[in-house]
Write a protein that holds these residues in place. Sequence first.
Motif, PDB file in Angstrom:
ATOM      1  N   LEU A   1      74.916  12.722 -16.535  1.00 20.32           N
ATOM      2  CA  LEU A   1      74.073  12.017 -15.571  1.00 20.32           C
ATOM      3  C   LEU A   1      72.683  11.740 -16.142  1.00 20.32           C
ATOM      4  O   LEU A   1      72.109  10.672 -15.916  1.00 20.32           O
ATOM      5  N   LYS A   2      72.160  12.706 -16.882  1.00 17.31           N
ATOM      6  CA  LYS A   2      70.838  12.523 -17.465  1.00 17.31           C
ATOM      7  C   LYS A   2      70.832  11.368 -18.455  1.00 17.31           C
ATOM      8  O   LYS A   2      69.928  10.515 -18.438  1.00 17.31           O
ATOM      9  N   VAL A   3      71.842  11.321 -19.318  1.00 18.46           N
ATOM     10  CA  VAL A   3      71.915  10.230 -20.297  1.00 18.46           C
ATOM     11  C   VAL A   3      72.161   8.899 -19.594  1.00 18.46           C
ATOM     12  O   VAL A   3      71.602   7.864 -19.979  1.00 18.46           O
ATOM     13  N   MET A   4      72.973   8.895 -18.548  1.00 20.21           N
ATOM     14  CA  MET A   4      73.208   7.666 -17.801  1.00 20.21           C
ATOM     15  C   MET A   4      71.921   7.134 -17.185  1.00 20.21           C
ATOM     16  O   MET A   4      71.677   5.916 -17.175  1.00 20.21           O
ATOM     17  N   MET A   5      71.106   8.015 -16.650  1.00 23.98           N
ATOM     18  CA  MET A   5      69.844   7.576 -16.069  1.00 23.98           C
ATOM     19  C   MET A   5      68.930   6.958 -17.121  1.00 23.98           C
ATOM     20  O   MET A   5      68.238   5.966 -16.864  1.00 23.98           O
ATOM     21  N   LYS A   6      68.939   7.530 -18.325  1.00 22.93           N
ATOM     22  CA  LYS A   6      68.130   6.959 -19.391  1.00 22.93           C
ATOM     23  C   LYS A   6      68.665   5.590 -19.819  1.00 22.93           C
ATOM     24  O   LYS A   6      67.895   4.656 -20.046  1.00 22.93           O
TER      25      LYS A   6
END
Length: 638
Positions: free
Chosen positions: A373-378
């Motif tokens: 999720l963190k990488v997707m948000m970036k």
Amino acid sequence: MARFSWRQLMGWDRHPTSNHHQWSLYESRRRLLPIHHDDSCESAITAEDATKVALRLRYLIEESVPCELDEDQITKPHSKVITRNVINAAKEAGGPQNRSCVVFCLLIVKRWFKHQSIVELWDADLYQVRALACEVIAKHIIESEDDMGYLLHSVLLRRYSIIVDGEPTPPVNVIEKAVDLHALRVIGSSGYQKCISYLWKGWLIQDEDDPSSFVDYKDRDNMSFWAHLDPDRMRAPMYQNAFQMLISIIYLGLYTGAINTINPSGDLDFVEILLYVFTFGFIFDELTKFYKAGYHILGFWNAFNNVMYSLLMVSLAMRIVAFTHGGNHDEDARRRYNQLSYNFLAFTAPMFWARLLLYLDSFRFFGAMLVVLKVMMKESIIFFALLIVMIIGFLQAFIGMDYADDMTGEDTVFILQAMANAIMQSPDFSGFERFSPPFGIILYYLFTFVVMVILLNILIALYNSAYEDIYENADDEYLALFSQKTMQFVRAPDENVFIAPFNLIEVFFLIIPFEWWMPKHQYERLNDIVMAVLYSPLLSSAALFEVGIAKEIRRNRRRGEDDDDTEEEWDQMANSVDFEGEGWAKKVADCKPNVVDDPAVLEIKKLRVEIDQLKALVEKLGNNLVSRTEEQGEGGSM
């Protein structure tokens, strides 16, 4: 293909010399939690010596990787590039005196190559491969070290610094540096994870006299309950995380009780008072972190929590406003503000449940998903950047048409709602048929096509790429997240661990009334007493747990194993089998495959031996013929 960061895409740091100081400052501030370096925190060796070691290693990597290579040639076992000779040379870069700083210097060299790949895009692939080579060598050095005490205390936990702009950098250790640089291969090494495990359990603790160094927890094999009933054990990340999770569940329970017991009169009940007290404690904790670390500490979860706390404070403010309205003529106003307060409170319900994920990331399933999720948000930043530009352009066109029609601009709300529906994949074309025909409907069709067909598919592709990249390294990503979580606790600047909302007790009942006049040793004693009372249930459970762990540690030591060793099924009867005496070891040695050398190389080596033998035989035959010819010549002359 090289993977570029946003700094590359935005064109930052294009010149390697003009922005070197800014880049170094940026790297030094990329911290998980603040580290207040005082004069007592010094590098284990001089910064100048550490810098020389790093320069030697940089030269070694440049010569070993002279051109662009595939990553597989660097990372595969028994690589022909990162050979045993290269690894041994790297170990000797610091000499016999400074060999403990080699792994730290390899991480520094990795950062240098990463920086160079950004400022010199024409050779980005080369520098990325060299940075990867630094990680591979560092992992080999860590995993080949047999002396675990030396590895933990001298290689991984000892602090080093280098010279930047003529000044030594703040000393950091390998554990911190690897997390800051997201060096997955180093983090995934066995020795590194053993160190993280010891830190997480509190078996390695900060020295009370020198917080910059770590010492062994001496009582970990002590089977006495009272020896482990110590308030200082709350410094162990494992217990802090457990307590924070418990507080978070209680906080969620208070919220559930408050939202399900609405008071029509607007009065605050006991559950709501506790809810807002907890909220004040969390807000104070966030402000303390921001004060000590600055804006560099701000991340996704900080922003998420701050939004939730702000909504709760607005709810409380609406409740206070409702209190100011009393009497019959203000009853409607009081009811309205009270209803508005509960609406704000109910609006935060999804955030309360999502907040639990912050404390569940120590479990592998939730940890790996949070990384995704963190990488997707970036990755979604690209989508939102393009979307904002498109929205502004089309919105200006629609508003201009509206003003051209009737010069009023009354349809602005309708335009915004229709564009939002298109973004949410529910476009409404009927309203634009009479909107500046035929331009309005054509422009809305074009906007819908750009958003739904182009931009949303770009977003899906970015999410899919992020998901695949993370799950290819799911184990290492989880280990990196767990290491980061551990270091957040270890790097905490507080000497006394008062977890929110107990930090309010520390501030208003200890610091303000006592700290400014009480002698230090008495104040520390007072803090220990208060912590022992507050954390007594958790400390009792932790003491019982550590007594059981102490029994296992003693059992492992009797078997000659490490303290954290676990006896598996195949270990239980391993000593009853004699492979050498049975001849099984020799049979396995004869049949095991050679995975080090390529089969073609083995055949070439075998052929070379045969050629050498044939060459020796030919030389021997030649010498015999020469000898016979000479003998016959001498006989004929006689």
